[in-house]
Design an enzyme around this catalytic site. Structure first.
Site, mmCIF file in Angstrom:
data_model
loop_
_atom_site.group_PDB
_atom_site.id
_atom_site.type_symbol
_atom_site.label_atom_id
_atom_site.label_comp_id
_atom_site.label_asym_id
_atom_site.label_seq_id
_atom_site.Cartn_x
_atom_site.Cartn_y
_atom_site.Cartn_z
ATOM 1 N N GLU A 271 8.737 -6.979 -18.657
ATOM 2 C CA GLU A 271 9.365 -6.666 -17.540
ATOM 3 C C GLU A 271 9.335 -7.438 -16.368
ATOM 4 O O GLU A 271 8.936 -7.122 -15.456
ATOM 5 C CB GLU A 271 8.934 -4.935 -17.013
ATOM 6 C CG GLU A 271 8.884 -4.326 -18.179
ATOM 7 C CD GLU A 271 8.091 -2.871 -17.664
ATOM 8 O OE1 GLU A 271 7.173 -3.016 -16.566
ATOM 9 O OE2 GLU A 271 8.074 -1.967 -18.230
ATOM 10 N N PRO A 272 9.998 -8.634 -16.612
ATOM 11 C CA PRO A 272 9.939 -9.840 -15.575
ATOM 12 C C PRO A 272 10.973 -9.626 -14.424
ATOM 13 O O PRO A 272 11.977 -8.897 -14.678
ATOM 14 C CB PRO A 272 10.343 -10.897 -16.204
ATOM 15 C CG PRO A 272 11.238 -10.617 -17.352
ATOM 16 C CD PRO A 272 10.689 -9.187 -17.864
ATOM 17 N N ARG A 310 8.829 -9.134 3.386
ATOM 18 C CA ARG A 310 7.601 -9.896 2.818
ATOM 19 C C ARG A 310 6.694 -10.607 3.842
ATOM 20 O O ARG A 310 5.546 -10.203 3.496
ATOM 21 C CB ARG A 310 8.019 -10.638 1.445
ATOM 22 C CG ARG A 310 8.956 -10.204 0.468
ATOM 23 C CD ARG A 310 9.323 -11.102 -0.726
ATOM 24 N NE ARG A 310 7.823 -11.005 -1.697
ATOM 25 C CZ ARG A 310 7.090 -12.097 -1.432
ATOM 26 N NH1 ARG A 310 7.334 -12.926 -0.917
ATOM 27 N NH2 ARG A 310 5.879 -11.721 -2.167
ATOM 28 N N CYS A 340 11.943 -5.126 17.272
ATOM 29 C CA CYS A 340 10.679 -4.713 18.273
ATOM 30 C C CYS A 340 9.365 -4.258 17.451
ATOM 31 O O CYS A 340 9.160 -3.299 17.650
ATOM 32 C CB CYS A 340 11.082 -3.684 19.089
ATOM 33 S SG CYS A 340 12.826 -4.094 20.034
ATOM 34 N N GLU A 341 8.813 -5.372 16.925
ATOM 35 C CA GLU A 341 7.507 -5.322 16.421
ATOM 36 C C GLU A 341 6.758 -6.683 16.441
ATOM 37 O O GLU A 341 7.572 -7.482 16.059
ATOM 38 C CB GLU A 341 7.919 -4.843 14.936
ATOM 39 C CG GLU A 341 8.002 -3.500 14.693
ATOM 40 C CD GLU A 341 7.055 -2.576 14.645
ATOM 41 O OE1 GLU A 341 5.884 -2.659 14.687
ATOM 42 O OE2 GLU A 341 7.658 -1.430 14.778
HETATM 43 N N1 LLP Z 1 7.218 -3.423 -14.138
HETATM 44 C C1 LLP Z 1 6.612 -2.538 -13.272
HETATM 45 C C2 LLP Z 1 6.243 -1.450 -13.734
HETATM 46 C C3 LLP Z 1 6.419 -2.977 -11.908
HETATM 47 O O1 LLP Z 1 6.035 -2.072 -10.986
HETATM 48 C C4 LLP Z 1 6.953 -4.225 -11.352
HETATM 49 C C5 LLP Z 1 6.770 -4.589 -9.923
HETATM 50 C C6 LLP Z 1 7.543 -5.137 -12.338
HETATM 51 C C7 LLP Z 1 7.596 -4.747 -13.822
HETATM 52 C C8 LLP Z 1 7.701 -6.433 -11.830
HETATM 53 O O2 LLP Z 1 6.969 -7.433 -11.432
HETATM 54 P P1 LLP Z 1 7.356 -9.006 -10.821
HETATM 55 O O3 LLP Z 1 7.441 -9.509 -12.543
HETATM 56 O O4 LLP Z 1 8.609 -8.868 -10.119
HETATM 57 O O5 LLP Z 1 6.115 -9.350 -10.597
HETATM 58 N N2 LLP Z 1 7.358 -6.138 -3.273
HETATM 59 C C9 LLP Z 1 6.383 -6.960 -3.628
HETATM 60 C C10 LLP Z 1 6.430 -6.796 -5.191
HETATM 61 C C11 LLP Z 1 6.117 -5.460 -5.771
HETATM 62 C C12 LLP Z 1 5.934 -5.316 -7.422
HETATM 63 C C13 LLP Z 1 6.220 -4.022 -7.539
HETATM 64 N N3 LLP Z 1 6.179 -3.765 -9.228
HETATM 65 C C14 LLP Z 1 6.605 -8.395 -3.238
HETATM 66 O O6 LLP Z 1 7.722 -8.637 -2.609
HETATM 67 O O7 LLP Z 1 5.875 -9.299 -3.672
#
Ligand code: LLP
Length: 416
Positions: A271-272, A310, A340-341
């Site tokens: 799940e990338p 982020r 405004c933060e």
């Molecule tokens: N699968 C599941 C169950 C997840 O919860 C996530 C991300 C992914 C796959 C994908 O992960 P990735 O490959 O994108 O690392 N908003 C945060 C990242 C939160 C990720 C949440 N879950 C940021 O901006 O760093």
């Protein structure tokens, strides 16, 4: 050549000068490279090809429909975590057999939606959810395939807000509880495997390999019909300008080696999210004001934590470049948004040229968790999004207007 790079003093996204895009569409503006997206997808598929996985792009990273269509066209499935994300991938033409549904707090209506859609796997994160799903499946006369999301109690070296696999976290089920749950009778469910996702931006393979051991140990104790392993996402990207693209092979090879020594073949799901799309995106902003602030300058731009959360939420670094390359003196500069933060900064202590009101900047590596985490805070309409494809480009989400801000409010008087 990098996706975002200078040519004769102007910053380009592939073959398109960013100044042309900011002039035509205004700012804040998210810009994506279709070329880079396809390259990332193809590098990922090649690296893991020996394992023949179902690759499910994590929609939460960016759910623009035009981008989702690129993933569909490239043969990817989707990982969704809400009914809304499931709706979006259906709109983008996803085949149900390529969709997996995770998420800690699925409601009954989301579970019904998932079962009804006939998607590939529902990843269950608690005993309560398993019970509710069993009942809903019975009522609908369906038998969905279910994974148990394990919490392997592993903490990768990443920001604490994006760790999901330590024992205290709300995500997943401990292996002990998962064994108890699987020994119950679930007449309407086809329990067939496990899911782990220990966090995001995981710097190296070790934590994933440790989590893999725990998943395999669990599966070893399950009957052979438990034939599916979803290893989640979390592959890192480099946020500094000189970072090389993520080496997916560095992750794929040790995973393949380990799975080759498991007692039975497993169907693998990955799940990338971030690693496929982050470096395909940039955010264009316009300077609104400059001021001397103590030992440095501060430039205030037209999008801040409302547009890109982020930096404020995770102290995340995003490289910031002027759209017009200037080889003049550089100044220590903070880049702040209009909100405004006091946390509303996109970058601190950057070395930038003397900027003036009207100059444009690009914030890089913002394709993932940029627009998808943007908000209306301070009643700012959401930005527009543009897709660059070689020497052409098109608007893929229009800028919101004030009418969009008002659209759902109800202002009629209460009736007695
Ligand atoms: N699968 C599941 C169950 C997840 O919860 C996530 C991300 C992914 C796959 C994908 O992960 P990735 O490959 O994108 O690392 N908003 C945060 C990242 C939160 C990720 C949440 N879950 C940021 O901006 O760093």
């Amino acid at each position: 050549m990098n996706t975002f790079s200078y040519d004769k003093g102007s910053l380009f996204c592939d073959q398109i000068p960013l100044a042309e895009l900011s002039n035509e569409f205004g700012t804040p503006l998210y810009v994506y490279s279709a070329k880079r997206l396809r390259e990332n997808i193809s590098r990922f598929q090649t690296a893991f090809s020996a394992l023949n996985p179902l690759v499910c792009y994590a929609v939460k990273a960016n759910d623009n429909l035009a981008l989702l269509q690129i993933f569909t066209d490239q043969g990817l499935g989707f990982d969704v975590v809400s009914g809304g994300e499931l709706h979006r991938v259906q709109r983008a033409g996803a085949k149900p057999e390529g969709v997996v549904f995770a998420g800690t707090g699925k409601t009954n209506s989301e579970l019904k939606q998932a079962v009804h859609s006939g998607l590939s796997k529902i990843s269950v994160e608690s005993g309560d959810e398993l019970q509710a799903l069993n009942q809903i499946a019975g009522e609908l006369g369906r038998r969905p395939s279910v994974l148990l999301r394990l919490n392997p109690d592993i903490s990768p070296d990443t920001h604490q807000h994006i760790i999901t696999g330590n024992a205290e976290s709300k995500f997943g089920i401990s292996p002990g509880t998962a064994h108890q749950l699987r020994s119950h009778d679930w007449p309407n469910l086809d329990l067939c495997g496990v899911h782990i996702h220990i966090g995001s931006q995981i710097p190296d393979q070790e934590p994933t390999l440790s989590a893999l051991e725990i998943a395999l140990d669990f599966l070893e104790q399950c009957p052979p019909e438990w034939d599916t392993l979803d290893l989640g996402g979390g592959f890192p990207v480099g946020y500094s300008p000189d970072s090389a693209p993520t080496s997916f092979t560095d992750f794929a090879e040790p995973i393949a080696n380990r799975l080759a020594h498991f007692s039975r073949p497993l169907k693998l799901i990955l799940e990338p999210g971030r690693s496929l799309i982050a470096d395909a995106g940039g955010l264009l902003l316009t300077v609104q004001a400059t001021k001397e602030t103590g030992s440095r300058r501060t430039v205030i731009v037209d999008g801040g934590m409302n547009t890109l959360l982020r930096p404020a939420l995770y102290d995340a670094y995003h490289h910031i470049l002027p759209i017009d390359e200037v080889n003049e003196k550089l100044f220590l500069t903070d880049v702040a948004g209009p909100v405004c933060e006091s946390a509303d900064y996109l970058g601190r202590e950057r070395h930038l040229p003397a900027l003036e009101r009207g100059d444009s900047l690009a914030v890089l590596t913002t394709g993932a968790y940029g627009y998808s985490m943007a908000s209306h805070y301070n009643a700012h309409p959401l930005p527009a999004e543009v897709l660059v494809d070689g020497d052409s480009y098109r608007l893929i989400r229009r800028r919101e207007t004030y009418a969009d801000l008002d659209g759902r409010d109800i202002t009629t008087q209460n009736r007695k």
